[in-house]
Each structure stands twice: as structure tokens, then as C-alpha cells.
Design a protein around this motif. Structure first.
Motif, short mmCIF file in Angstrom:
data_model
loop_
_atom_site.label_atom_id
_atom_site.label_comp_id
_atom_site.label_asym_id
_atom_site.label_seq_id
_atom_site.Cartn_x
_atom_site.Cartn_y
_atom_site.Cartn_z
N TRP A 165 0.69 -1.03 -0.14
CA TRP A 165 0.10 -0.06 0.02
C TRP A 165 0.94 1.21 -0.11
O TRP A 165 0.34 2.19 -0.44
CB TRP A 165 -0.93 0.08 1.16
CG TRP A 165 -1.63 -1.17 1.48
CD1 TRP A 165 -1.56 -2.26 2.00
CD2 TRP A 165 -3.04 -1.34 0.66
NE1 TRP A 165 -2.69 -3.28 1.83
CE2 TRP A 165 -3.55 -2.71 0.95
CE3 TRP A 165 -3.64 -0.83 -0.47
CZ2 TRP A 165 -4.52 -3.35 0.39
CZ3 TRP A 165 -4.89 -1.10 -0.67
CH2 TRP A 165 -5.26 -2.38 -0.59
N TYR A 166 1.97 1.10 0.31
CA TYR A 166 2.90 2.41 0.56
C TYR A 166 4.47 2.26 -0.02
O TYR A 166 4.80 0.78 -0.05
CB TYR A 166 3.06 2.93 1.94
CG TYR A 166 1.70 3.28 2.71
CD1 TYR A 166 1.14 4.64 2.55
CD2 TYR A 166 1.08 2.37 3.33
CE1 TYR A 166 0.32 5.05 3.03
CE2 TYR A 166 -0.28 2.72 3.82
CZ TYR A 166 -0.64 4.12 3.68
OH TYR A 166 -1.56 4.70 4.40
N THR A 167 4.90 3.15 -0.81
CA THR A 167 6.63 2.93 -1.11
C THR A 167 7.17 4.12 -0.67
O THR A 167 6.75 5.29 -0.17
CB THR A 167 6.34 2.82 -2.57
OG1 THR A 167 7.86 2.63 -2.98
CG2 THR A 167 6.14 4.20 -3.21
N VAL A 168 8.49 4.15 -0.74
CA VAL A 168 9.23 5.21 -0.11
C VAL A 168 9.69 6.26 -1.44
O VAL A 168 10.03 5.47 -2.26
CB VAL A 168 10.51 4.89 0.70
CG1 VAL A 168 11.24 6.01 1.03
CG2 VAL A 168 9.97 3.92 1.84
N LYS A 169 9.43 7.61 -1.21
CA LYS A 169 9.91 8.44 -2.35
C LYS A 169 11.09 9.37 -1.91
O LYS A 169 12.00 9.44 -2.62
CB LYS A 169 8.72 9.53 -2.59
CG LYS A 169 8.83 10.33 -3.69
CD LYS A 169 8.95 9.69 -4.86
CE LYS A 169 9.18 10.87 -6.25
NZ LYS A 169 9.23 10.05 -7.43
N TYR A 170 11.12 9.68 -0.59
CA TYR A 170 12.29 10.42 -0.01
C TYR A 170 12.95 10.08 1.25
O TYR A 170 11.90 9.78 2.12
CB TYR A 170 12.04 11.99 -0.11
CG TYR A 170 11.52 12.62 -1.24
CD1 TYR A 170 12.63 13.01 -2.43
CD2 TYR A 170 10.26 12.72 -1.39
CE1 TYR A 170 12.10 13.47 -3.73
CE2 TYR A 170 9.87 13.41 -2.94
CZ TYR A 170 10.75 13.60 -3.71
OH TYR A 170 10.46 14.46 -5.10
#
Length: 469
Positions: A165-170
């Protein structure tokens, strides 16, 4: 206004989902009757089913809640199917017990087996379809993680490993300034690590809330103490009353009674293992069948914990006290199976019956590691305010390879939220954890670059900022 409408929408969807779940389970029972009686159901057989309809609905809500099925976004597809397998089995067993108590013998027992298969098929199709629909609506949200570099990197590895459901961008690990606000605007959610101080945390939350961003806060010890605090008022002064980080006398008495009952029943149920497993261990390797080791429990009391031996005899003779890793050569072939299935823990039911341990509580550590962890973090001593347990919140929500400070937070959260119902729920959830391989694996070191390469993402680092795309 918009956020309240979204919250109301999710609440309505949850209620509709629960109604459909119950409907499919009842439909599974009815279809099994049609199969059993070749579409000609006798009234005397269908009547006991109609009488227990409300009870089946209640069991569905209870076990779906226990196994995390009331929240669509909690589980992956594989975990959802595993949860359904166990929850439906619990619903069937509980319903069977009720019909037996009320002498509902006209409720054929074969119905439960046919219904289980039909329900599992119907619920699996429905839930996987629902997950895909919700995932398309929700999308994979991008997260900005704020904190120290090492900590943000470790958190990023865990989020990216489970990109449901979530991923890391920064990753943002420089001072909180106006530059940070630009990155908050570019993501869907913000995660604040535990080392970010109070003033900076407030600024980040305020900015995120103004921009309608989801906020995740990794708690520090102060946050753990405030959990479940009570509101007390002195004249017109509002305060939060923080109780001691321990159980009351009444809670300890009730907990002990529950331990005696469940450990006695557990020993009765697992008695075949107590005969078969020792024979297999003896055939596989030399040494004693039972492994006995000194551990620490409530009030720093020492006791000997019992387990089926899973390592070669005198495994720590050369190394001294060390943690087991994923490919530990000291673990025997039979030992790997016993660990992965948690069968090696069965003898600890004797520890519970004796009063050394509880069914639920922080896992007991060796004196060497207890002192080591206390030297690193003095707050580790709070977990010794309750009796150690066979299973616990850290074992259900964490992993074997989780760091001691991560497990400590789960243990403190357990103490703060203790109830008899929580203990029962954690015991039931342990059944599911047994089948989850990643929960029982030892320590394994994977760097962020390897994870990103595996999922096809690149990394670019600037001064104080890491971009993932």
C-alpha cells in the motif's frame, strides 16, 4: 469537511464489507445443505442452522477481527488467504461446539466440512477482488521519511520490502527547514522517526495536516507512557494521568488463573508431540532431548526455560552467548523444522503451569543479554515489570529478527494495553504466526541498494536527502 466525508465513506464501506462477509459464510452453510441433501433439505436438519444464524454472525465478527480481516489494508493477498483459512476453521469449530452444547444433532457434522470448503472459495474470491478494487482506488502512496540517516534507511528497507500500500519516495535526514516543506508537498504521507525532537515533530505535523497528508509517527518512550493515559482535571487544568508501567494485583491474579487453565489444556492437546518429537530429535542428533537455559522473568527473577533442543549439543561452547541468524550452522535439520513451526516451544507450557512464565508476555531473555540491553537502553528494565511469556505482541506484530528496541516498544505497548481479551486474541493470533515463515527467521542483513535493485527502483542521494524512483 472533505476528510470527514472520506472517513464516513470508509466506515460505510467497512460495514458493507462485514455484511457481505457474514452473508457469504451463511451462504456457504446453505449451499453445503443443498449439496448434502441433493437440493431437498429436511426441515429437521435446516432448523438447527436457522437457530444459530445470529451466533455464526457473532463468531464471524470476532474471528475476523482477531485475524485482522476487518481491515482490508492490513494484509497482503497471501496473508489474507492464510487469515481466512484459520478464521473460517475457528468459526466452524466454535459453531460445532455450540450445536453440540445445545444438542443440535440434526445439524449434520459433514455440513461443516463441506461448508468450510465452499466458504473458503467464496471468501477468497471476494476478498482478493476487494483488495484489488481498494488498491486501485487507494493506489500505492508515496512516503517521505524524516529522521537520522541510518534510521530512515532501515525503515525504508522495511517499507519497500512490503510495498502493498505504500512505497518510499524520499529520505530526509538534514535539519527541519523550509526545504523540507517542499518535499512534504510532493508526497502522500509523512513518516517521523522516534529521534526527531518534540518541537520539530510539531512543525512537521502542522505542515502535513495543513496539506492533508497522512502522518505516521514512530513512537519514543514518552509516547509509550502516554498510551491509554487517563484524563484528570484539577479545577480548570486538564492533565493526562500516567499509571505505572505494570499490571495491577487483580490483573495479575486473573492472568495467572487464565495461564493455569490454558497451559493445562495445551499440555493435554500437545501430549502426542511430547512423545513423538523426542524420538525424532534422538534419531537426528546426539544430545539431550530437552534444552534448558537460564532466563529472566518478572522482577528480574531467574528461572530455567524448557525447549525441545534445535541445535547441536553444546552449541555455544566455543562462541558464548550469541543470537541465531538465518543460516546458523548450529541448527540441526529437525531443529529447523521445529523452529519454523514453533513446536520447539511446547515444553514451555510446563514453565507456565509452574508459574515461571505466562502464556502471553515479553519473551524471556538470558541474563547476559538483559544486562547488555539495559546498558544500551535503561528503559529495557520496564519489560521485567510483567511475567515473561511464550507469545506476545512483539511475536505477533514483530519478527524474530526485529531489533531489541523495536521489540521493547511492542512489549511496553502490551503492558499499557493489557486485558484478558487481548491475551486471548494474541494466543489465537499465534496460530497464524506459526504459518508465517518470515516471523521465525533469524537475523539477515540486506542493504537498501539490494532491495531497490530487486524491485526495479533507483536511488539518488544529495546533501541530506535521498530520492527513490
Amino acid at each position: 469537511m472533505i476528510l470527514s466525508k472520506i472517513a464516513r465513506f470508509h466506515k460505510i464501506n467497512k460495514i458493507i464489507t462485514m455484511i457481505i462477509d457474514i452473508g457469504l459464510i451463511l451462504l456457504g452453510f446453505y449451499l453445503s445443505y443443498l449439496v448434502k441433501f441433493n437440493f431437498d433439505i429436511p426441515a429437521r436438519n435446516i432448523e438447527p442452522f436457522i437457530e444459530v444464524l445470529p451466533i455464526i454472525a457473532v463468531f464471524t465478527l470476532i474471528f475476523f477481527d482477531v485475524y485482522g480481516l476487518l481491515s482490508i489494508r492490513k494484509n497482503s493477498q497471501v496473508e489474507t488467504i492464510l487469515s481466512l483459512v484459520i478464521a473460517l476453521a475457528m468459526i466452524s469449530l466454535s459453531t460445532m461446539a455450540v450445536t453440540f452444547i445445545y444438542r443440535g444433532f440434526a445439524f449434520p457434522r459433514t455440513i461443516f466440512f463441506i461448508a468450510y470448503a465452499i466458504q473458503l472459495i467464496l471468501l477468497t474470491i471476494w476478498r482478493l477482488l476487494l483488495i484489488n478494487i481498494v488498491r486501485r482506488i487507494h493506489g500505492i502512496k508515496e512516503i517521505l521519511i524524516i529522521g537520522e540517516k541510518e534510521n530512515t534507511t532501515n525503515i525504508a528497507k522495511k517499507v519497500l520490502t512490503n510495498r502493498h500500500w505504500y512505497t518510499v519516495k524520499y529520505l530526509y535526514y538534514k535539519n527541519v527547514d523550509r526545504d523540507l516543506y517542499t518535499y512534504i508537498d510532493k508526497v502522500d504521507a509523512v513518516m517521523i522517526t522516534s529521534e526527531v525532537d518534540y518541537e520539530k515533530r510539531v512543525k512537521i505535523i502542522e505542515r502535513s495536516q495543513r496539506k492533508n497528508k497522512e502522518v505516521f509517527i514512530i513512537p519514543n518512550l514518552q509516547d509509550m507512557f502516554i498510551l491509554n493515559s487517563k484524563i484528570e482535571q484539577f479545577d480548570d487544568i486538564l492533565t493526562f494521568k500516567i499509571d505505572k508501567m505494570e499490571l495491577s494485583l487483580e490483573q495479575n491474579i486473573i492472568k495467572r488463573l487464565l495461564d493455569i487453565v490454558i497451559s493445562a489444556i495445551g499440555l493435554l492437546i500437545t501430549s502426542p508431540f511430547m512423545i513423538i518429537v523426542p524420538l525424532i530429535i534422538k534419531i537426528d542428533s546426539k544430545g539431550p532431548v530437552l534444552f534448558k537455559q537460564k532466563r529472566i522473568t518478572r522482577n528480574n527473577k531467574e528461572f530455567y526455560i524448557y525447549k525441545f533442543r534445535t541445535m547441536i549439543d553444546d552449541a555455544e561452547k566455543q562462541t558464548g552467548p550469541v543470537f541465531s541468524d538465518k543460516e546458523d550452522p548450529r541448527i540441526t535439520k529437525v531443529g529447523k523444522f521445529l523452529r519454523s513451526t514453533r513446536i520447539d516451544e511446547i515444553p514451555q507450557l510446563l514453565n507456565v503451569l509452574k508459574g515461571d512464565m505466562s502464556m502471553v508476555g515479553p519473551r524471556p531473555e538470558r541474563p547476559y543479554f538483559v544486562q547488555k540491553f539495559k546498558d544500551i537502553d535503561p528503559d529495557y528494565s520496564y519489560r521485567m515489570n510483567v511475567k515473561s511469556g511464550i507469545t506476545g505482541l512483539a511475536q505477533i506484530l514483530g519478527k524474530y529478527a526485529s531489533s531489541f528496541d523495536e521489540k521493547l516498544k511492542f512489549d511496553l505497548m502490551y503492558i499499557r494495553n493489557y486485558s484478558v481479551l487481548l491475551d486471548i486474541a494474541l494466543i489465537l493470533q499465534t496460530i497464524k504466526v506459526v504459518f508465517m515463515k518470515d516471523k521465525s527467521e533469524g537475523l539477515v542483513d540486506t542493504n537498501l541498494d539490494e532491495i531497490l535493485e530487486e524491485i526495479g527502483l533507483d536511488i539518488k542521494s544529495d546533501l541530506g536527502i535521498t530520492r527513490i524512483k
